[in-house]
Motif scaffolding. Structure first.
Motif, PDB file in Angstrom:
ATOM      1  N   SER A  79     -24.574 -84.351  51.571  1.00 45.21           N
ATOM      2  CA  SER A  79     -25.749 -84.939  50.476  1.00 45.21           C
ATOM      3  C   SER A  79     -23.916 -84.785  49.964  1.00 45.21           C
ATOM      4  CB  SER A  79     -26.250 -84.365  49.711  1.00 45.21           C
ATOM      5  OG  SER A  79     -28.172 -83.404  50.592  1.00 45.21           O
ATOM      6  N   PRO A  80     -23.607 -85.867  50.360  1.00 41.62           N
ATOM      7  CA  PRO A  80     -22.031 -86.165  49.437  1.00 41.62           C
ATOM      8  C   PRO A  80     -22.328 -86.633  47.871  1.00 41.62           C
ATOM      9  CG  PRO A  80     -21.724 -87.623  51.056  1.00 41.62           C
ATOM     10  CD  PRO A  80     -23.197 -86.841  51.506  1.00 41.62           C
ATOM     11  N   GLU A  81     -23.102 -87.528  47.585  1.00 42.15           N
ATOM     12  CA  GLU A  81     -23.799 -88.500  46.298  1.00 42.15           C
ATOM     13  C   GLU A  81     -24.280 -87.402  45.367  1.00 42.15           C
ATOM     14  OE1 GLU A  81     -27.652 -87.637  49.143  1.00 42.15           O
ATOM     15  OE2 GLU A  81     -25.417 -88.189  49.187  1.00 42.15           O
ATOM     16  N   VAL A  82     -24.681 -86.160  46.232  1.00 42.37           N
ATOM     17  CA  VAL A  82     -25.461 -84.943  45.181  1.00 42.37           C
ATOM     18  C   VAL A  82     -24.515 -83.952  44.053  1.00 42.37           C
ATOM     19  CG1 VAL A  82     -26.596 -82.568  45.121  1.00 42.37           C
ATOM     20  CG2 VAL A  82     -27.359 -84.967  46.532  1.00 42.37           C
ATOM     21  N   SER A 103     -17.651 -84.791  44.811  1.00 45.38           N
ATOM     22  CA  SER A 103     -18.641 -84.992  43.670  1.00 45.38           C
ATOM     23  C   SER A 103     -19.254 -83.427  43.432  1.00 45.38           C
ATOM     24  CB  SER A 103     -20.140 -85.533  43.511  1.00 45.38           C
ATOM     25  OG  SER A 103     -20.820 -84.860  43.880  1.00 45.38           O
TER      26      SER A 103
END
Length: 432
Positions: A79-82, A103
């Motif tokens: 989940s790189p967007e989290v 992130s």
């Protein structure tokens, strides 16, 4: 006729039930027991992604900095967007895995993390946080966590998912703990043990499949260390192979060949009482690892085929001084072989492991050396084969030293005990 579900189907059914309980919010806690290599971290990362997707902030409690960094790396892949906040000590230097997360912010205080979707830190670090609450928490390796550590972080969350392996090492202390024995909140019991004693109605799920242990190892480890729950391997006989390109030249090579063929090998030295840093046993461990490299081993599995390299071999021992001696005896070509204690090998996996038996060369069987969790960790790190190095006479030592631990009222009996687990493993090694 009953159809036995595939390992993947059986595991998916349990995981679906876990996530359903987590989403429902019916209970303040959900417990997941996991055998070695059953996908604890994968479940934690998946659950974290689902909680983050709801928009609710999540806190994750791990037991060591290594576990924290490993989870951050896995979160970055899945989940790189989290957004992730890494709670740390003031002098903490982010590892490459943490820096690689797209992130992730690192800070010593919650206020400096910028309200990320997921805040993660060790139990010791979370114990210093005195403000703020999170609607959901995940406690990783919860059976390694002392109950008093859970008490210190419990005010920070409303409900939690507890994930861990009940068969591995229990929490330990370097101080006398007799004053708390028998109390329902004994701090030397694991966080899960105390949680369930006070909340017996909480849902408990058990992951049924080990994706690490091969078909040759899962039933052996399950019988010795998980006699009432059990589990099976995610692979079948013949799905994984380990072969050596050069023929055997001596007894050490023959042990490696036996381990490659059956999954297990026993290199037994002559019976003798020795000092803890038994030079002959240490040399055998180092030589076995080096031979596995020089004989050009090749490992094949569902993940592919490749050479057996030094970073895929580990040597485990009970004590740090044994580790130091073994490491000093490794030749230069085997310098990247991992050599460590059971405590530090917990959670890691390799293609081939070499184990110095905790009772090898001893005159007595102490509680430390008999602890079932220690032997469980040492004999459950491998994907292909495990070789045990031990002096003859362990069976006689066990027979001569039955358990003499005092029995205390109010203390739950742990099964299996170390005596029984050692006998079970030893019996299988002699049959191999």
């Amino acid at each position: 006729m009953n159809v036995i579900p595939s390992p993947a189907t059986e595991a998916a059914t349990v995981i679906t039930a876990v996530l359903s309980d987590l989403r429902s919010g019916r209970d303040r806690g959900v417990v997941v027991d996991s055998p070695p290599g059953a996908g604890k971290s994968t479940l934690v990362v998946r659950a974290a992604g689902e909680v983050a997707a709801t928009g609710a902030p999540l806190m994750i409690v791990a037991q060591t900095n290594e576990q924290v960094d490993d989870l951050i790396e896995r979160l970055g892949v899945r989940s790189p967007e989290v957004g992730v906040g890494r709670l740390s000590a003031v002098d903490y230097e982010p590892s490459d895995r943490v820096r690689a997360h797209p992130s992730c912010r690192v800070a010593a205080k919650v206020a400096d993390l910028g309200s990320p979707a997921v805040t993660i830190g060790t139990a010791a670090k979370w114990a210093t946080v005195t403000e703020g609450t999170w609607p959901q928490a995940i406690v990783d390796e919860a059976y390694q966590m002392r109950s008093d550590a859970l008490l210190r972080v419990a005010p920070r969350f409303e409900r939690a998912l507890f994930v861990g392996d009940p068969g591995q090492l229990d929490p330990f202390s370097t101080v006398e703990v007799d004053r708390w024995i028998g109390l329902s909140w004994d701090p030397m019991q694991s966080a899960v043990a105390v949680l369930l004693r006070h909340n017996p109605d909480l849902p408990v799920h058990r992951l049924p499949v080990s994706w690490r242990l091969p078909a040759s190892a899962a039933p052996v480890v399950a019988r010795a260390f998980y006699p009432f729950t059990g589990f099976r391997s995610g692979t079948g006989p013949g799905d994984r192979t380990l072969a050596f390109g050069k023929p055997a030249e001596d007894a050490l090579d023959e042990v490696l060949d036996t381990a490659a063929a059956t999954g297990w090998g026993l290199h037994e030295l002559p019976a003798r009482f020795t000092v803890r840093t038994d030079a002959e046993a240490a040399a055998a461990c180092a030589t076995l690892a080096a031979r596995a490299l020089t004989r050009e081993g090749v490992a094949s599995s569902e993940s592919g085929t490749g050479p057996l390299t030094a970073d895929r071999i580990a040597i485990g021992a009970a004590h740090r001084d044994q580790v130091a001696v073994i490491r000093s005896l490794l030749p230069p070509e085997a310098a990247d072989v991992t050599v460590d204690t059971a405590n530090r090998l917990q959670g890691r996996e390799y293609d081939l492991t070499v184990v110095l038996h905790p009772l090898s060369g001893r005159r007595d069987a102490t509680a430390f050396h008999l602890e079932s969790g220690r032997l469980c960790v040492l004999t459950s790190r491998h994907r292909h084969a495990c070789v045990v190095v031990a002096r003859a006479g362990i069976a006689e030592l066990l027979d001569a030293h039955p358990s003499t631990e005092p029995v205390h009222l109010g203390v739950p009996v742990k099964f299996p005990d170390g005596w029984e687990a050692n006998q079970s493993m030893l019996a299988h090694l002699y049959r191999s």
